[in-house]
Design a protein around this motif. Structure first.
Motif, PDB file in Angstrom:
ATOM      1  N   ASN A  86     -42.663  32.595  66.832  1.00 31.06           N
ATOM      2  CA  ASN A  86     -44.041  32.596  67.288  1.00 31.06           C
ATOM      3  C   ASN A  86     -44.217  31.390  68.205  1.00 31.06           C
ATOM      4  OD1 ASN A  86     -46.867  32.319  67.431  1.00 31.06           O
ATOM      5  ND2 ASN A  86     -47.046  33.542  65.583  1.00 31.06           N
TER       6      ASN A  86
ATOM      7  N   ALA B  22     -62.800  34.245  65.195  1.00 33.44           N
ATOM      8  CA  ALA B  22     -61.371  34.541  65.304  1.00 33.44           C
ATOM      9  C   ALA B  22     -60.767  34.844  63.933  1.00 33.44           C
ATOM     10  CB  ALA B  22     -60.653  33.367  65.963  1.00 33.44           C
ATOM     11  N   SER B  25     -61.140  38.417  63.409  1.00 38.46           N
ATOM     12  CA  SER B  25     -60.773  39.349  64.466  1.00 38.46           C
ATOM     13  C   SER B  25     -59.295  39.314  64.844  1.00 38.46           C
ATOM     14  CB  SER B  25     -61.632  39.106  65.709  1.00 38.46           C
ATOM     15  OG  SER B  25     -61.423  37.803  66.172  1.00 38.46           O
ATOM     16  N   VAL B  26     -58.584  38.182  64.587  1.00 37.38           N
ATOM     17  CA  VAL B  26     -57.185  38.153  65.026  1.00 37.38           C
ATOM     18  C   VAL B  26     -56.340  39.053  64.138  1.00 37.38           C
ATOM     19  CG1 VAL B  26     -57.261  35.883  66.074  1.00 37.38           C
ATOM     20  CG2 VAL B  26     -56.694  36.095  63.662  1.00 37.38           C
ATOM     21  N   ARG B  27     -55.197  39.516  64.701  1.00 39.21           N
ATOM     22  CA  ARG B  27     -54.373  40.476  63.983  1.00 39.21           C
ATOM     23  C   ARG B  27     -53.472  39.801  62.952  1.00 39.21           C
ATOM     24  NH1 ARG B  27     -53.418  45.423  66.738  1.00 39.21           N
ATOM     25  NH2 ARG B  27     -55.136  45.757  68.157  1.00 39.21           N
ATOM     26  N   ASN B  28     -52.954  38.646  63.327  1.00 43.42           N
ATOM     27  CA  ASN B  28     -51.968  37.980  62.465  1.00 43.42           C
ATOM     28  C   ASN B  28     -52.666  37.202  61.348  1.00 43.42           C
ATOM     29  OD1 ASN B  28     -50.002  36.295  61.416  1.00 43.42           O
ATOM     30  ND2 ASN B  28     -48.879  36.304  63.353  1.00 43.42           N
ATOM     31  N   HIS B  31     -52.398  33.410  61.659  1.00 43.41           N
ATOM     32  CA  HIS B  31     -53.309  32.882  62.684  1.00 43.41           C
ATOM     33  C   HIS B  31     -54.730  32.806  62.135  1.00 43.41           C
ATOM     34  CE1 HIS B  31     -50.617  33.984  66.353  1.00 43.41           C
ATOM     35  NE2 HIS B  31     -50.018  33.230  65.451  1.00 43.41           N
ATOM     36  N   ALA B  32     -55.119  33.838  61.374  1.00 48.10           N
ATOM     37  CA  ALA B  32     -56.467  33.848  60.811  1.00 48.10           C
ATOM     38  C   ALA B  32     -56.661  32.647  59.886  1.00 48.10           C
ATOM     39  CB  ALA B  32     -56.693  35.149  60.048  1.00 48.10           C
ATOM     40  N   PHE B  35     -57.118  29.582  61.948  1.00 51.96           N
ATOM     41  CA  PHE B  35     -58.458  29.480  62.537  1.00 51.96           C
ATOM     42  C   PHE B  35     -59.471  29.045  61.491  1.00 51.96           C
ATOM     43  CE2 PHE B  35     -57.010  32.067  66.218  1.00 51.96           C
ATOM     44  CZ  PHE B  35     -57.469  31.198  67.189  1.00 51.96           C
TER      45      PHE B  35
END
Lengths: 353, 222
Positions: A86, B22, B25-28, B31-32, B35
């Motif tokens: 990533n 975010a 709304s983010v896919r990963n 990552h969520a 955020f």
């Protein structure tokens, strides 16, 4: 117009000047820390060399320029990003590892006046900053898309979360004794010579804090996150060049930070061990009196302990690390804090102040 | 040009709102979670602007430093198929909207009260402006609100014990080490030093006939 900057920046001059001046101060703080890190790596290799009856680095500038040669080498190396990594997080992780290690220095007092931010909740701020350094390691392990790196990051996360509790409890004892969260007040509460320093009344907490500090910085013998003989190099196995250098920098900056904090909380910070040296004038100045000299000396000694431990002990087994953290350190600190709270209410309370 | 603090407030509020958006709304999922960490940081910065330094640092220490690390720990190891979850978005939408509306109305009620009624909070603000609100908070918590603190503490303890009791199942069939026993091992349990009498080496007789096999091997070599 007397001040050209005032004319240039307009009505917001005081705020902006304050901001710029703080930025300059941060640079004045960060550059020496980076230099200390450089020479700490050299000192580490020398000490371990001597303990193993070797010479250690002695080629580049008789050894003195070795750290700079290492840095140059790392800067010019290619940064290899693994397939399927990533990318954003891969580059973000080293920055997240280094930033908290440097940010924590903001509240560290070097002498009664030399401190970037003299805030009341300094101890809490330090705990917060040291606890978010783990994100760099976790993200590095996950973003690398590598099994070894992932194992390393899982180990590191579990270890740091476990030892943070014992570390926080050890500091609770210090703030109970000093009656303050401000680092400057904590040092000033230890005034009056060697026998007033907190490592004597709070000896169990001192030991727990130092050992947890070694574990928290992922140093030997708690370096299972790297574990080069088990999982190659753990979380930073995929990192090369400058990105690896940042992890290296973060680890050593954290070491110096923990050593400084140990000196401040338990070893009297910038205070001299023998108050008589305050009256000892050399060239008209009490150069061996309270001051930065003593803090630097104490930090040096504590750092030497880090290296000494590294050269002496084999690596802990992982389940024993967990056992030490949860079943030994946390109960010890909890019981000692209760003991401290009870004794402080009795006539013997002065012993802990 | 507005005041600097106002500018900083708007910057952090914008980051907070964007990061919160975010998170959902983010896919990963990793990552969520990150955020969410950013959202916590921005909220801590806003509290810092209000001079509530204890709350701000405690938010970073507890949520960012401990809770989110464990959260990330779990999320990283899960293999969540986000597309599969997206398919059920429509069916959950009415319930989600209902809950969202309820929360919004509750917040409106509380906040509108706070904006109109000012006299009640004057005392608390005096303490906040005073400087070290960590100390003020501590004194208030352990004098006026001591029962609430104690009850909260007992609740947390019960939660800890319950969580362990629910998840702990002794598995007798697995082999495991007992580090306590291993640490307590003495040298004598592992190592036995035998004292053996030194043996006399048997004297080699030089006048004995040489062993035939060695001779034959010599011949073979030449």
């Amino acid at each position: 117009m007397s001040n050209p900057f005032e004319w240039l920046l307009g009505p917001n001059y005081p705020n902006l000047a304050y901001g710029l001046w703080t930025a300059v101060k941060i640079l004045i703080l960060v550059i020496p820390i980076t230099l200390c890190v450089a020479f700490l790596t050299l000192w580490e290799r020398k000490v371990i060399g001597w303990m193993q009856v070797r010479i250690g680095p002695n080629r580049v500038g008789k050894g003195w320029l070795q750290p700079f040669a290492d840095v140059l080498k790392l800067i010019f190396k290619e940064i290899v990003v693994p397939t399927g990594a990533n990318k954003t997080l891969f580059y973000l992780a080293p920055i997240l590892a280094l930033a908290p290690a440097l940010a924590a220095w903001a509240v560290v007092p070097f002498d009664p006046t030399l401190v970037l931010a003299d805030i009341d909740a300094g101890l809490l701020y330090l705990l917060a900053m040291t606890s978010i350094g783990v994100y760099g390691i976790i993200l590095a392990g996950w973003a690398s898309n590598s099994k070894y790196a992932f194992l390393g990051c899982l180990r590191s996360a579990a270890q740091i979360v476990s030892y943070e509790i014992a570390m926080g409890f050890a500091l609770v004892g210090v703030l109970m004794a000093a009656n303050s969260l401000n680092l400057k007040d904590i040092v000033l509460a230890q005034q009056g010579g060697l026998n007033q320093w907190y490592f004597i009344p709070l000896f169990p907490l001192f030991l727990v804090y130092f050992i947890s500090g070694v574990a928290e910085t992922n140093r030997h013998p708690f370096d299972v996150a790297e574990g080069e003989s088990e999982i190659v190099a753990g979380f930073h196995v995929e990192y090369s060049g400058v990105t690896f250098a940042l992890f290296f920098l973060a680890e050593y900056a954290n070491m110096i930070l923990i050593a400084t904090l140990t000196a401040i909380m338990f070893l009297g910070g910038w205070l001299t061990p023998f108050p008589i040296t305050n009256d000892l004038y050399v060239f008209g100045k009490p150069i061996f009196g309270d001051g930065f000299f003593w803090l630097a000396a104490k930090v040096f000694v504590v750092l030497f302990f880090f290296l000494w431990i590294r050269a002496s002990f084999p690596r802990y087994r992982y389940d024993q690390i967990m056992r030490l953290g949860w079943k030994v350190f946390i109960p010890v600190t909890l019981i000692f804090i209760i003991f401290l709270a009870v004794v402080m209410q009795t006539p013997w309370g002065y012993l802990f102040k | 040009m507005p005041e600097l603090a106002t500018l900083v407030f708007y910057v952090f509020s914008a980051i907070l709102i964007l990061a919160s958006a975010a998170v959902i709304s983010v896919r990963n999922p990793v990552h969520a979670a990150l955020f969410l960490v950013l959202a916590f940081f921005s909220a801590a910065a806003l509290w810092m602007l209000l001079k509530a330094e204890f709350l701000a640092i405690a938010l970073v220490l507890v949520y960012v430093g401990a809770v989110m690390v464990l959260f990330l720990f779990v999320v990283m190891m899960l293999d969540i198929n986000v597309e599969e979850m997206r398919k059920q978005f429509r069916s959950y939408l009415p319930v989600g909207l209902l809950v969202g509306a309820a929360v919004a109305i509750e917040m409106l009620l509380v906040l509108s009260l706070a904006f109109t009624k000012k006299s009640d909070s004057a005392g608390a603000q005096g303490i906040v402006v005073d400087g070290s609100n960590t100390k003020a908070l501590g004194i208030e918590l352990f004098t006026r609100y001591i029962y609430a603190v104690e009850i909260a503490g007992v609740l947390l303890l019960v939660a800890i014990v319950a969580a362990i009791a629910l998840t702990l199942r002794p598995r007798r069939e697995t082999k495991y080490q007992n580090p306590a026993e291993q640490v307590r091992v003495e040298r004598d349990q592992r190592l036995r030093i035998l004292k053996l009498a030194a043996e006399q080496p048997t004297a080699v007789r030089l006048d004995a006939p040489a062993a035939p096999p060695s001779e034959s091997s010599n011949e073979g070599r030449t």
